[in-house]
Design an enzyme around this catalytic site. Structure first.
Site, PDB file in Angstrom:
ATOM      1  N   SER A 255       0.851  -1.198   0.000  1.00 56.43           N
ATOM      2  CA  SER A 255       0.000   0.000   0.000  1.00 56.43           C
ATOM      3  C   SER A 255       0.883   1.243   0.000  1.00 56.43           C
ATOM      4  O   SER A 255       2.102   1.148   0.028  1.00 56.43           O
ATOM      5  CB  SER A 255      -0.898  -0.006   1.231  1.00 56.43           C
ATOM      6  OG  SER A 255      -0.143   0.369   2.362  1.00 56.43           O
ATOM      7  N   LYS A 256       0.235   2.378   0.016  1.00 55.42           N
ATOM      8  CA  LYS A 256       0.942   3.664  -0.002  1.00 55.42           C
ATOM      9  C   LYS A 256       1.999   3.768   1.098  1.00 55.42           C
ATOM     10  O   LYS A 256       3.022   4.407   0.919  1.00 55.42           O
ATOM     11  CB  LYS A 256      -0.060   4.807   0.195  1.00 55.42           C
ATOM     12  CG  LYS A 256      -0.842   5.168  -1.029  1.00 55.42           C
ATOM     13  CD  LYS A 256      -0.504   6.621  -1.457  1.00 55.42           C
ATOM     14  CE  LYS A 256      -1.346   7.119  -2.593  1.00 55.42           C
ATOM     15  NZ  LYS A 256      -1.163   6.397  -3.840  1.00 55.42           N
ATOM     16  N   ARG A 257       1.716   3.125   2.232  1.00 50.07           N
ATOM     17  CA  ARG A 257       2.664   3.159   3.357  1.00 50.07           C
ATOM     18  C   ARG A 257       4.045   2.648   2.952  1.00 50.07           C
ATOM     19  O   ARG A 257       5.052   3.007   3.541  1.00 50.07           O
ATOM     20  CB  ARG A 257       2.177   2.229   4.479  1.00 50.07           C
ATOM     21  CG  ARG A 257       1.226   2.872   5.434  1.00 50.07           C
ATOM     22  CD  ARG A 257       0.891   1.928   6.573  1.00 50.07           C
ATOM     23  NE  ARG A 257       0.409   0.644   6.105  1.00 50.07           N
ATOM     24  CZ  ARG A 257       0.987  -0.512   6.365  1.00 50.07           C
ATOM     25  NH1 ARG A 257       2.100  -0.556   7.081  1.00 50.07           N
ATOM     26  NH2 ARG A 257       0.476  -1.644   5.910  1.00 50.07           N
ATOM     27  N   HIS A 258       4.081   1.772   1.976  1.00 54.66           N
ATOM     28  CA  HIS A 258       5.363   1.178   1.576  1.00 54.66           C
ATOM     29  C   HIS A 258       6.071   2.001   0.496  1.00 54.66           C
ATOM     30  O   HIS A 258       6.983   1.533  -0.144  1.00 54.66           O
ATOM     31  CB  HIS A 258       5.141  -0.252   1.060  1.00 54.66           C
ATOM     32  CG  HIS A 258       4.474  -1.133   2.059  1.00 54.66           C
ATOM     33  ND1 HIS A 258       3.190  -1.580   1.900  1.00 54.66           N
ATOM     34  CD2 HIS A 258       4.903  -1.609   3.241  1.00 54.66           C
ATOM     35  CE1 HIS A 258       2.867  -2.332   2.945  1.00 54.66           C
ATOM     36  NE2 HIS A 258       3.889  -2.363   3.775  1.00 54.66           N
ATOM     37  N   GLY A 259       5.636   3.223   0.301  1.00 54.54           N
ATOM     38  CA  GLY A 259       6.257   4.053  -0.740  1.00 54.54           C
ATOM     39  C   GLY A 259       5.226   4.291  -1.832  1.00 54.54           C
ATOM     40  O   GLY A 259       4.056   4.005  -1.655  1.00 54.54           O
TER      41      GLY A 259
END
Ligand code: GLU
Length: 501
Positions: A255-259
């Site tokens: 997800s966005k959290r991972h970049g």
């Protein structure tokens, strides 16, 4: 060759947003499979869920594929014998299929309203039953009564109530069985005349002659429904291969959290399409258990479903960044100079930075050998000091005076007067130097340091900071040679004025 034997695969995104990297991995695997087999790669836009359609999404899909060099043989913009390749332009085909299923008794019109379905779902939840349509409109009398009220209906598939397990022979996951009793009477055609994903997908895969369906694992639970539909419509099903999930390093869904997650964000962050293709190919496929760097040609040559893994793939941004660095180091100097020029021209224009020389490819060709080892991303700035941006590395060659830290010579362990004296002596020696080459510079500066009785490390750190503003720069003499006499002297004189006693 009959049509069944021809390799025809498709990437069938729904234009609900910018394509995610996980999604584009599906495109890549299909493309590689097609190119390996000398088959066809088809792009089909699955835009039947009009509510979820996002403006610009189809354009972003096309741009992402073009950026990665995944050219399609049939599809939007290029056409082909089985078009149109946009589902919203194929509605009569789905409507005919739904009507056919009604005619042969495999489907029926359901007139239940959304409110009734919601009430049904709540009651099921209270009884702790799985929520699903209770098939009340299968009863012809019941549905005729509702039809008389003037309701518009949806078309539902008559899923068998019992029977043998439905087995998906998956080329990656082998045989996966589903109990038909767990499947409900799913919708084929919505009240607005648009098909659902299931109907449109099956009809199109059939009429487009798709031989292999390769898609993400999350679609596996849809496959038994599709098999029922193929059977009911009298179509030969394609072969299936469900590709492993992609997780972040913490093993949660990417997800966005991972970049960044949108494919084009990677382009904007300074990743090269070649590195991205290499990286994405290894998300669920491998050549062997050690090879990381594989060219596009080799990927095409070696790609096979046998080496697609069942277990989830981990998306590791550090590995991608490292890989990008490898591809940048392999680039011919002229090409890298041209790429750096693009990034730098845009950056100085955006920030209004005065530069001299202008960052042309020609000027940058001199700088390339000094920075090529350290460029990881073709983006001007980077948040991560371990992977400096292009401006972070090249800016010092383009500005009149670099930015000096405060205080400027913090880590140079020499008393103030020694610093001042060393800089003045260096200025004096360099003023007299005609040849400003690496060798000539080294030839005068090393003896100077010795003559002044300074420790080499400290003395060169002092000169480095004075010339570049930073303690970490490319090799000092080469850097000075590229900067040239006039600019080096200007910087040394300015820096000498910054020395505090
Ligand atoms: N439209 C589906 C998607 O967005 C296609 C899934 C499939 O390949 O069957 O991924």
């Amino acid at each position: 060759m009959t049509q069944e034997q021809e390799i025809r695969v498709r990437y069938a995104p729904s234009p609900t947003g910018e394509p995610h990297v996980g999604n584009i991995r599906t495109a890549l695997f299909n493309w590689l499979f097609a190119r390996h087999a000398g088959g066809k790669f088809i792009l089909r836009i699955e835009d039947t869920d009009q509510m979820r359609e996002a403006a610009g999404a189809t354009e972003a899909i096309i741009e992402s594929l073009r950026w990665l060099g995944l050219q399609w043989d049939e599809g939007p913009e290029v056409g082909g014998p089985y078009g149109p390749y946009i589902q919203s332009q194929r509605l009569p085909l789905y409507q005919e299929a739904a009507q056919h299923l009604i005619d042969v008794g495999n489907a029926y019109t359901c007139y239940c309203t959304p409110e009734e379905l919601e009430a049904m779902r709540k009651a099921q939840q209270q009884r702790r039953e799985p929520p699903r349509y209770d098939r009340r409109c299968r009863d012809p009398q019941y549905r005729e009564r509702l039809a008389k009220e003037g309701r518009t209906g949806v078309v539902r598939f008559k899923t068998p109530l019992e029977g043998e397990p439905i087995v998906v022979h998956d080329l990656v996951r082998e045989d996966v069985s589903f109990d038909p009793a767990t499947l409900d009477d799913f919708v084929l055609l919505k009240s607005d005349g648009f098909p659902t994903y299931h109907l449109a997908n099956v009809v199109d895969d059939h009429f487009m002659g798709i031989s292999h369906v390769m898609r993400a694992e999350e679609w596996l639970p849809s496959t038994p429904r599709h098999l029922l539909l193929y059977h009911a419509l009298g179509y030969e099903p394609p072969k299936f291969a469900h590709l492993p999930m992609i997780l972040g390093p913490d093993r949660s869904k990417l997800s966005k959290r991972h970049g960044a997650t949108a494919t084009l964000d990677y382009r904007d962050l300074g990743f090269l399409p070649e590195a991205m293709v290499n990286f994405l190919a290894l998300l669920g496929w491998s050549l062997d258990d050690k090879t990381d760097i594989i060219s596009r040609e080799e990927l095409v040559r070696h790609f096979s479903l046998e080496r697609v893994s069942k277990s989830p793939a981990i998306f590791n941004m550090e590995k991608l960044t490292w890989m990008n660095g490898v591809y940048i180091r392999q680039m011919p100097g002229e090409e890298l100079a041209a790429r750096l020029a693009e990034v730098l021209e845009e950056h100085v224009a955006k920030k209004g930075i005065a530069v001299e020389p202008l960052p042309t490819a020609e000027a940058l060709l001199l700088i390339v050998p000094l920075v090529q080892e350290r460029v990881h991303l073709l983006a001007a700035e980077s948040q991560n000091p371990k992977t400096p941006g292009v401006w972070d590395l090249c800016g010092l060659f383009l500005v009149g005076l670099p930015e000096y830290g405060d205080p400027p010579f913090k880590n140079v362990k020499l008393p103030g007067e020694e610093k001042a004296r060393a800089l003045e002596e260096a200025i004096a020696v360099l003023e007299g130097l005609e040849d400003f080459s690496h060798a000539a510079l080294e030839g005068v500066l090393r003896p100077l340091v010795e003559r002044l009785g300074l420790r080499t490390r400290e003395a060169f750190m002092l000169i480095r900071v004075a010339v570049t503003g930073t303690e970490v720069s490319p090799p000092l003499f080469e850097t000075m040679a590229v900067l040239g006499k006039e600019r080096v002297l200007r910087r040394l004189r300015y820096a000498a004025g910054l020395v505090e006693n």
